[in-house]
Design an enzyme around this catalytic site. Structure first.
Site, PDB file in Angstrom:
ATOM      1  N   THR A 119       0.757  -0.941  -0.115  1.00  0.00           N
ATOM      2  CA  THR A 119       0.363   0.004   0.680  1.00  0.00           C
ATOM      3  C   THR A 119       1.448   1.297   0.195  1.00  0.00           C
ATOM      4  OG1 THR A 119      -0.494  -0.139   2.594  1.00  0.00           O
ATOM      5  CG2 THR A 119      -1.835  -1.331   1.099  1.00  0.00           C
ATOM      6  N   THR A 137       1.369  -3.238   4.174  1.00  0.00           N
ATOM      7  CA  THR A 137       0.070  -2.064   4.508  1.00  0.00           C
ATOM      8  C   THR A 137       0.889  -1.100   4.416  1.00  0.00           C
ATOM      9  OG1 THR A 137      -0.724  -2.840   6.506  1.00  0.00           O
ATOM     10  CG2 THR A 137      -1.973  -3.189   4.606  1.00  0.00           C
ATOM     11  N   HIS A 138       0.468  -0.219   5.209  1.00  0.00           N
ATOM     12  CA  HIS A 138       1.049   1.238   5.499  1.00  0.00           C
ATOM     13  C   HIS A 138       2.444   0.853   6.346  1.00  0.00           C
ATOM     14  CE1 HIS A 138      -0.546   2.815   8.743  1.00  0.00           C
ATOM     15  NE2 HIS A 138      -1.432   1.721   8.764  1.00  0.00           N
ATOM     16  N   ASP A 139       3.278   1.793   6.270  1.00  0.00           N
ATOM     17  CA  ASP A 139       4.642   1.736   6.945  1.00  0.00           C
ATOM     18  C   ASP A 139       5.264   0.893   7.193  1.00  0.00           C
ATOM     19  OD1 ASP A 139       4.905   4.733   6.617  1.00  0.00           O
ATOM     20  OD2 ASP A 139       3.182   4.495   7.670  1.00  0.00           O
ATOM     21  N   SER A 157       2.517  -0.666   9.872  1.00  0.00           N
ATOM     22  CA  SER A 157       3.848  -0.244  10.854  1.00  0.00           C
ATOM     23  C   SER A 157       4.600  -1.799  11.725  1.00  0.00           C
ATOM     24  CB  SER A 157       3.279   1.152  12.078  1.00  0.00           C
ATOM     25  OG  SER A 157       3.403   2.285  11.375  1.00  0.00           O
TER      26      SER A 157
END
Length: 220
Positions: A119, A137-139, A157
């Site tokens: 993402t 997913t993000h980070d 994260s």
């Protein structure tokens, strides 16, 4: 089209062969493997040309280490480094179905098979392997030599340590860390941090072993 040598006549090598031939990413020169019994064999149309050290005989070919175990990939990369092979000799193989957004990073030597999702601001280290259907997913941040079996999902994260192994359909909750050399069993749901070198399984995931082995990875 760049030439490509695969290291190890493995199931992963067969998957990479199918991917790069279907997409036209590379011209596969052959496979290198230290198993003398495999010398001269043909694996899905690719010839086993010699031992791994023969990579130096193909100065114009890029390399991909197709060993399922992250520690195994690391061992081969270290051996080739002592022989003088530079890091820029490694290819990156990404299935055409994978569309990393701007701001994501994928290290050299990594293999992303069909329908891997990334993402935003995902960072993958060198020689990472993600089998079909993995979701980052993000980070998320993934260290070198980590391995993701099919269907693994990471929340946002998440931190994955060097040469960690996540079994098929495992999931990791957001903001959690899986330590270096850790193993996560198939279908596990990781809700808390996993220390380096430990093996966790179950829903929710709990420790089942301190320390690790390639054999245990194969079981999980």
């Amino acid at each position: 089209m760049s030439e490509l040598l695969l290291i190890a006549a493995s199931g992963l090598a067969r998957e990479v062969l199918a991917m790069v031939r279907g997409s036209g990413l590379y011209d596969v020169v052959g496979i290198l493997d230290d198993d003398e019994d495999k010398l001269g064999r043909v694996v899905d149309g690719a010839h086993v040309l010699g031992p791994i050290r023969d990579a130096l005989k193909f100065p114009h070919a890029l390399l991909l280490v197709c060993i399922g175990s992250g520690s195994g990939r690391e061992s081969v990369v270290m051996r080739l480094r002592t022989l003088g092979l530079a890091e820029d000799r490694y290819a990156t193989a990404i299935d055409p179905s994978v569309h990393p957004p701007e701001g994501c990073r994928i290290g050299l030597g990594s293999i992303l098979l069909a329908n891997v999702t990334m993402t935003a601001s995902v960072s993958l280290g060198m020689h990472v392997v993600a089998m079909p259907g993995v979701t980052f997913t993000h980070d998320d941040e993934v260290d070198d030599f980590a391995t993701f079996a099919a269907g693994v999902s990471l929340g946002g994260s998440v931190r994955i340590g060097r040469a960690a192994y996540l079994g098929m359909n495992a999931s990791v909750r957001e903001h959690r860390r899986v330590g270096a050399g850790a193993t996560i069993g198939m279908g596990a749901a990781v809700l808390t941090d996993v220390p380096d070198g430990e093996t966790w399984a179950g829903v929710p995931a709990r420790i089942i072993r301190r320390g690790n082995s390639p054999q245990l990875e194969d079981m999980l």
